[in-house]
Design a protein around this motif. Structure first.
Motif, short mmCIF file in Angstrom:
data_model
loop_
_atom_site.label_atom_id
_atom_site.label_comp_id
_atom_site.label_asym_id
_atom_site.label_seq_id
_atom_site.Cartn_x
_atom_site.Cartn_y
_atom_site.Cartn_z
N ARG A 1 -8.15 -9.89 16.39
CA ARG A 1 -9.41 -10.59 16.12
C ARG A 1 -9.90 -11.28 17.39
N TYR B 1 -4.49 -21.14 12.28
CA TYR B 1 -5.34 -21.89 13.21
C TYR B 1 -4.53 -22.94 13.97
N VAL C 1 -11.72 -14.33 19.12
CA VAL C 1 -11.95 -15.75 18.86
C VAL C 1 -12.63 -16.37 20.08
N ARG D 1 -15.01 -23.37 11.95
CA ARG D 1 -15.13 -21.93 12.13
C ARG D 1 -16.53 -21.48 11.71
N LEU E 1 -6.37 -16.91 10.57
CA LEU E 1 -7.47 -16.14 11.13
C LEU E 1 -7.64 -14.83 10.36
#
Length: 556
Positions: A7, A24, A9, A44, A55
């Motif tokens: 992912r 997180y 971020v 977020r 996540l």
């Protein structure tokens, strides 16, 4: 073997890659050294998430500490949970009848405790020592979802009847509860992941209860000196007793009253209490023969204008002739107004007022002279004289309202005996339940959102955005002088949030999801969800709430 999904971020404008399912908390640890205080929460893409969450999508994260409002609220909530757990551990669950968080007082929370124990400093030292034990071993704070009926039964069994009563009004089929080493509670808002984050606190005996001392949002790692305003505390405590007399100490009791058709008697009873208090203040002013200046100050949305009108009516009933004077008419002309550190006009500070002219005019009135009172043209940013002449005769009294009215520097030339000073604030003592308090600033913010929308056409987003600036002005120019008042008037009404709910909910739903103010709007919406609404029909035209919802008999 299936490849692990990654992912993207984004943090502070830079992009990073983490495996799907990364907590997180793990991500926060990678950035902790960039922060001077613990990361407690993440934002977020506009949604607050606790650190135990994982996540599950590409996102932008903002890391929050106790220097951010949501982070500080999370810390306060968590330290209350830790203190409750420690208190139950020390005295024994079977010996606790009730522990209630009442209100905020000088960077601390005031609590009352009832049960089969003696509340003294020695007991509090044992509770604090237990808190530090739990903090040192970083006990997990776990969150789980329960069926609402099961949660109601759980809290009944735990003798937390206020909580069971509150949840019985809940429409949702499930409710989130937190547990800490076997101790279960319900909280409105988020928590830190374990007790290791909770290190800055203190317990101290105070009056008939005790205080849980907290750090400040400005400096989350230090406890400030506990210097409470005795006058504010006494008014808060008196208001608590009035709420208890009306069987409305918390939202659960209020909802019960509303659901059983008791809203109108409650409204009328509280309004009668408030009118009696205003009448008592007027009688005291009359009894002090030399008073010619009634000085009224208080923070934003305290209801100063309506209070001034109602006090004037009571003064008339006592045989005096009140005359309203707004200190806003003594603003310096725009070009003479000082600027703040950002180069913007500072309208809140004493320097924005023509203190010399105000004192000269008031002193001349005191000597019996005729004075032309100015009016300030806000569009032109200039003071004007439009023939408003005033002379103080026998029985005449000036009712003066403004943020600096309690500051002795503002009225330096007027004899002390000629002044009667009133501090007005919305000091709500109604709480959600025994462990979830309602900050007085929330009550004032809700009032302000509705009034700004109705009278100025401002959106809820605009009001929420300017609120921190309003609060800073109050911290500098109003709160330091509250103890110099002759009397403190509490303008909070038990029923007001239930009344405001139908007005404010649509305004808060109008706050866009992609703006910074959305998180605060969502928090307030969740808060309003606890209340059953009441209609405005039976709210008197003289009510202080009419200043905010309209329909009053005063020109405000």
């Amino acid at each position: 073997m299936e490849e692990m999904q990654m992912r993207k971020v984004t943090v502070s404008g830079k992009q990073y890659v983490y495996p799907h399912g990364t907590p997180y908390r793990t991500i926060a640890a990678d950035f902790q050294e960039q922060f001077s205080h613990d990361i407690l929460l993440v934002n977020r893409d506009g949604k607050l998430c606790e650190l135990h969450k994982v996540l599950d999508r590409d996102c932008t994260l903002k890391l929050l500490t106790a220097q951010d409002k949501p982070g500080f609220q999370t810390y306060e909530r968590s330290v209350v949970f830790l203190m409750l757990k420690a208190f139950y551990d020390v005295v024994g669950r079977e010996n606790v009848e009730r522990i209630s968080v009442e209100y905020s007082l000088s960077s601390a929370l005031f609590l009352l405790a009832q049960g089969n124990f003696t509340l003294n400093q020695a007991l509090l030292e044992r509770v604090e020592a237990r808190m530090r034990e739990l903090s040192a071993v970083a006990k997990p704070i776990e969150k789980r979802s329960l069926n609402t009926d099961d949660a109601v039964e759980l809290f009944r069994q735990a003798r937390m009847f206020h909580k069971a009563q509150l949840l019985s009004f809940r429409i949702n089929s499930h409710v989130n509860v937190y547990s800490l080493d076997g101790f279960v509670d319900y909280f409105y808002g988020y928590m830190v992941p374990d007790t290791g984050y909770i290190r800055c606190f203190g317990l101290e005996l105070f009056e008939n209860g005790f205080v849980l001392r907290l750090p400040t949002q400005k400096d989350p790692s230090q406890l400030r000196n506990f210097r409470p305003s005795q006058k504010v505390f006494q008014e808060l405590y008196a208001s608590t007793l009035r709420s208890q007399a009306l069987h409305a100490s918390n939202v659960a009791e209020l909802n019960t009253t509303i659901s059983q058709g008791g809203a109108t008697p409650l409204i009328l009873a509280h309004e009668a209490m408030m009118e009696k208090k205003i009448g008592d203040i007027a009688a005291e002013i009359v009894a002090r023969k030399g008073v010619r200046f009634v000085m009224i100050a208080g923070p934003s949305s305290s209801g100063k204008t309506t209070f001034s009108h109602r006090l004037s009516t009571q003064l008339q009933a006592c045989g005096l002739r009140p005359h309203a004077v707004a200190t806003d008419n003594y603003f310096r002309n725009r070009e003479d107004t000082p600027r703040d550190e950002n180069g913007n006009y500072d309208f809140e500070g004493l320097g924005a007022m023509d203190v010399e002219q105000f004192n000269e005019d008031m002193s001349r009135l005191l000597r019996g002279e005729t004075v032309e009172i100015p009016s300030f043209n806000f569009k032109k940013g200039a003071r004007e004289y439009n023939g408003n002449f005033l002379t103080l005769g026998e029985g005449d009294v000036l009712v003066i309202e403004g943020i600096h009215c309690l500051n002795e520097q503002f009225t330096y030339s007027l004899p002390k005996e000629s002044k009667y000073r009133i501090y007005i604030s919305c000091l709500t003592t109604l709480n959600i339940d025994d462990h979830n308090r309602i900050p007085t600033t929330d009550a004032r913010l809700l009032r302000r959102i509705e009034r700004d929308a109705r009278t100025r056409g401002y959106s809820a987003q605009a009001t929420i955005k300017m609120w921190p600036s309003v609060r800073r002005g109050e911290e500098n120019n109003i709160f330091p002088f509250q103890d110099s008042a002759d009397v403190i008037f509490n303008s909070a009404l038990i029923y007001e949030t239930a009344l405001l709910k139908p007005y404010i909910q649509p305004l808060l739903f109008g706050v866009p999801r992609d703006c910074e103010e959305y998180i605060e709007a969502k928090r307030l919406l969740k808060f309003l969800n606890y209340f059953l609404p009441i209609p405005a029909e039976d709210v008197p035209k003289t009510s202080l709430m009419r200043e905010f919802i309209g329909g009053g008999c005063y020109h405000v």
